[in-house]
Design an enzyme around this catalytic site. Structure first.
Site, short mmCIF file in Angstrom:
data_model
loop_
_atom_site.label_atom_id
_atom_site.label_comp_id
_atom_site.label_asym_id
_atom_site.label_seq_id
_atom_site.Cartn_x
_atom_site.Cartn_y
_atom_site.Cartn_z
N GLU A 70 3.73 -10.31 -6.33
CA GLU A 70 3.32 -11.01 -7.14
C GLU A 70 3.34 -10.04 -8.97
O GLU A 70 2.43 -10.69 -9.36
CB GLU A 70 1.64 -9.77 -6.75
CG GLU A 70 1.79 -8.40 -6.91
CD GLU A 70 2.23 -7.94 -4.90
OE1 GLU A 70 3.19 -8.51 -4.86
OE2 GLU A 70 2.14 -6.49 -5.38
N LYS A 112 -10.94 -11.46 -15.60
CA LYS A 112 -11.34 -11.86 -16.81
C LYS A 112 -11.34 -13.52 -17.47
O LYS A 112 -11.76 -14.58 -17.94
CB LYS A 112 -10.92 -11.23 -17.90
CG LYS A 112 -11.33 -10.97 -18.74
CD LYS A 112 -12.45 -10.21 -18.92
CE LYS A 112 -13.09 -9.31 -20.59
NZ LYS A 112 -14.18 -9.21 -21.28
N ASP A 148 -17.79 -11.70 -21.29
CA ASP A 148 -18.51 -12.19 -19.96
C ASP A 148 -20.54 -11.76 -20.50
O ASP A 148 -20.64 -13.21 -19.88
CB ASP A 148 -18.49 -10.56 -19.42
CG ASP A 148 -17.06 -10.50 -19.47
OD1 ASP A 148 -16.26 -10.69 -20.05
OD2 ASP A 148 -17.31 -8.36 -19.31
N HIS A 203 7.60 -7.36 -3.75
CA HIS A 203 5.88 -7.41 -4.41
C HIS A 203 6.15 -8.94 -5.13
O HIS A 203 6.79 -8.47 -6.40
CB HIS A 203 5.75 -6.04 -4.87
CG HIS A 203 4.98 -5.49 -4.52
ND1 HIS A 203 4.22 -5.31 -4.10
CD2 HIS A 203 5.91 -4.09 -4.48
CE1 HIS A 203 3.39 -3.59 -3.21
NE2 HIS A 203 4.60 -2.89 -3.86
N GLY A 237 0.66 -0.59 -0.24
CA GLY A 237 0.12 0.24 -0.49
C GLY A 237 1.06 1.28 -0.11
O GLY A 237 2.02 0.76 0.01
N CYS A 246 5.31 -6.06 1.53
CA CYS A 246 5.66 -5.46 1.35
C CYS A 246 5.03 -4.05 2.69
O CYS A 246 5.24 -4.32 3.80
CB CYS A 246 4.87 -3.63 0.17
SG CYS A 246 5.72 -1.85 -0.07
N TYR A 247 4.40 -2.92 2.30
CA TYR A 247 3.57 -2.96 3.68
C TYR A 247 2.86 -3.26 4.13
O TYR A 247 3.00 -3.29 5.80
CB TYR A 247 2.18 -2.03 3.49
CG TYR A 247 1.35 -1.22 4.54
CD1 TYR A 247 1.60 0.15 5.33
CD2 TYR A 247 0.24 -1.41 4.97
CE1 TYR A 247 1.57 1.07 6.18
CE2 TYR A 247 -0.03 -0.74 6.06
CZ TYR A 247 0.43 0.41 6.33
OH TYR A 247 0.21 1.03 7.39
#
Ligand code: XMP
Length: 527
Positions: free
Chosen positions: A179, A382, A235, A177, A62, A89-90
């Site tokens: 990710e 998605k 979708d 991070h 964050g 991280c945060y």
């Protein structure tokens, strides 16, 4: 409209969102590891998080500094409940300070790709990964001492404690991070947390989603009827196919042909989609109506409003017809929508998360329509929706289709929308799509809007004559979620081929230009 209860979610890994844009990406990465995940805001009381019986908890990064006034905090209980926790991280710094470690504002900033020195390659998180690995950092504060009971497992040139773990308490943390893809072993480390740290199994699949949803939809709808607006996009097609599988002929799909679709799309819905699903389809030809309403209008917001308004009118009329055609049948009480998880998260989605933007799809229908919603995809990203579509046997052309805005080509003509211009743009767009596919670039490109600058003319020479034609803009972008995007570095020879073909084959176009702007500052669509 009231939102009906979707199927009960399976036990989730909770991703606690401390802001910035990391939480969605983390949630996706967890699902890529085939473990179900959900995002909750950091303002949710810890007791409420624990009441969800999470299998594990991940604390996201964050923008705040842990010592800043008003910086988000977490009740210590989260680390003491016996639930495995991974701070990033945060989240890592918060874990450190909450449990008695030290985080200083050392001025030792690290942003971007940074070499990580792993001191314990046999640790739970780092096993099997190299002693030196690039990671993505974004922090100003640094952890200088881990809390008691924690083992320091990695450092960087400026941060003494860049990762730590306490296996006994199942608490793990990294300063960086994992990710983002620039952290080259990030996914492996995340999986180590999930499988080794938290003892989870990679058993979540979209196949489970289909079964669960079918059961839930049947229970919800009973013998009543539902309708679904098909837009031609992925979708709504997948949502419709899923609901069709659950309730068969109790569902009617409505496709409003507003004349703003790309070449072949209407036919694809009319033929291929119906053939693959057996769905009952009502096609409304409203091309004239849309063209009349759009005549003389160039302002993009005005165009959007008109398209939205006309769409609703046509849809309501279709709904009335469906009821009138079988008045003795059960009432049409439900509306199927292809809402996705990012829409839910970004709109606040009942989790209390900040409202980043509200979503207005054409086909997003007004509040006062008397329907209960069926939103079978509201827990999915998605790429997962595409997997569901594939499992349901939908044609590849529909499942792999690039995102396309609800207002269609109406917002890809800069200037007034006319039949002639739409036909011209459809031709140019079809050529670009054909060549991108032939060059095998579909997987690399998130979306390639083809835009007609109808209000711009420039001089050209074709054959032996001077021309005064319009430019076509190619806007190939790479993105993960359309919130940010970069222009795709496409091979020149493919660009050349598209350009030659468009200028040769499409009347009134004498130039093709490439948009080399990222988002931000540009948006993806030109409008
Ligand atoms: P922008 O232009 O805002 O687009 O960068 C981001 C993504 O959203 C799509 N888009 C829309 N999709 N209804 C939709 O369903 C809309 O009104 C709409 N406007 C933009 C756009 O194609 C891109 O993928």
């Amino acid at each position: 409209m009231s939102s009906a209860n979707p199927a009960a979610a399976p036990d989730a890994v909770l991703v606690v969102d401390f802001g910035a844009q990391y939480a969605q990406l983390i949630a996706r990465r967890v699902r890529e590891a085939r473990v179900y995940s959900e995002i909750v805001p950091s303002t949710m009381p810890v007791a409420e998080m624990l009441a969800k019986n999470p299998k594990a908890i991940i604390l996201s990064g964050g923008p705040s500094s842990v010592y800043e006034e008003g910086a988000p905090q977490l009740d210590r209980e989260i680390f003491e409940a016996g639930v495995p926790v991974f701070g990033m991280c945060y989240g890592f710094q918060l874990m450190a300070t909450t449990l008695g470690g030290t985080v200083d504002n050392t001025g030792a900033r690290e942003y971007g790709r940074t070499p990580l020195h792993v001191s314990k390659t046999s640790s739970t998180l780092f096993e099997g990964t190299p002693a030196e690995q690039p990671v993505w950092m974004s922090h100003g504060d640094a952890c200088s001492a881990a809390p008691d009971g924690f083992t320091v497992t990695a450092s960087t040139d400026v941060v003494p404690v860049a990762a730590f773990e306490n296996d006994e308490k199942k608490l793990y943390g990294v300063q960086y991070h994992p990710e983002v893809m620039h952290s080259t072993h990030g996914q492996q480390i995340l999986e180590h947390f999930l499988y080794r740290g938290a003892g989870l199994r990679p058993d979540w699949t979209t196949g489970n989603v289909i079964e669960e949803q079918i059961e839930a939809i049947r229970a919800q709808v009973g013998e009543k009827r539902a309708i679904c607006g098909l837009s031609g996009g992925v979708d709504s097609a997948v949502a419709a196919a899923l609901v069709q599988k659950a309730i068969g002929s109790q569902l009617t799909c409505v496709y409003v042909d507003h004349g703003l679709m790309r070449k072949g799309e209407t036919e694809q819905v009319e033929k291929d989609f119906v053939a693959a699903t057996g769905v009952q389809l009502k096609v409304v030809d409203a091309q004239e109506r849309f063209l009349e309403a759009l005549a003389g209008v160039s302002d993009p917001e005005e165009k959007r409003k008109i398209i939205g308004r006309e769409f609703i009118r046509v849809f309501e009329q279709a709904q009335a017809e469906i009821v009138a055609e079988a008045p003795d049948d059960h009432p049409v009480e439900f509306l199927v929508q292809g809402t996705l998880y990012p829409d839910v998260v970004e709109s606040g989605g009942g989790t209390g998360t900040a409202n980043i933007k509200s979503h207005h799809n054409v086909g997003g229908l007004p509040e006062d329509l008397e329907f209960k919603l069926i939103e079978p995809l509201r827990k999915l990203f998605k790429d997962e929706v595409r997997m569901v579509g594939q499992e349901l046997g939908l044609p590849e052309e529909i499942v792999q289709r690039q995102p396309f805005p609800g207002p269609g080509l109406g917002i890809r003509i800069v200037g007034e929308v006319t039949k002639e211009r739409l036909d011209l743009l459809r031709e140019a767009d079809a050529i670009a799509r054909e060549e991108l596919t032939a060059a095998g670039l579909d997987g690399q490109i998130w979306q390639c809007p083809v835009v007609l600058l109808a209000d711009v003319r420039s001089v050209g020479v074709q054959g032996d004559g001077r021309t005064y034609g319009h430019p076509i803009v190619l806007r190939p972008v790479s993105s993960e979620d359309a919130m940010t995007a970069d222009w795709t570095r496409m091979p020149y020879d493919v660009l050349a081929k598209i350009s030659t073909r468009i200028t040769n084959e499409v009347k009134d176009v004498n130039r093709v230009v490439l948009d080399v702007t990222s988002k931000p500052p540009g948006t993806i669509e030109w409008e």
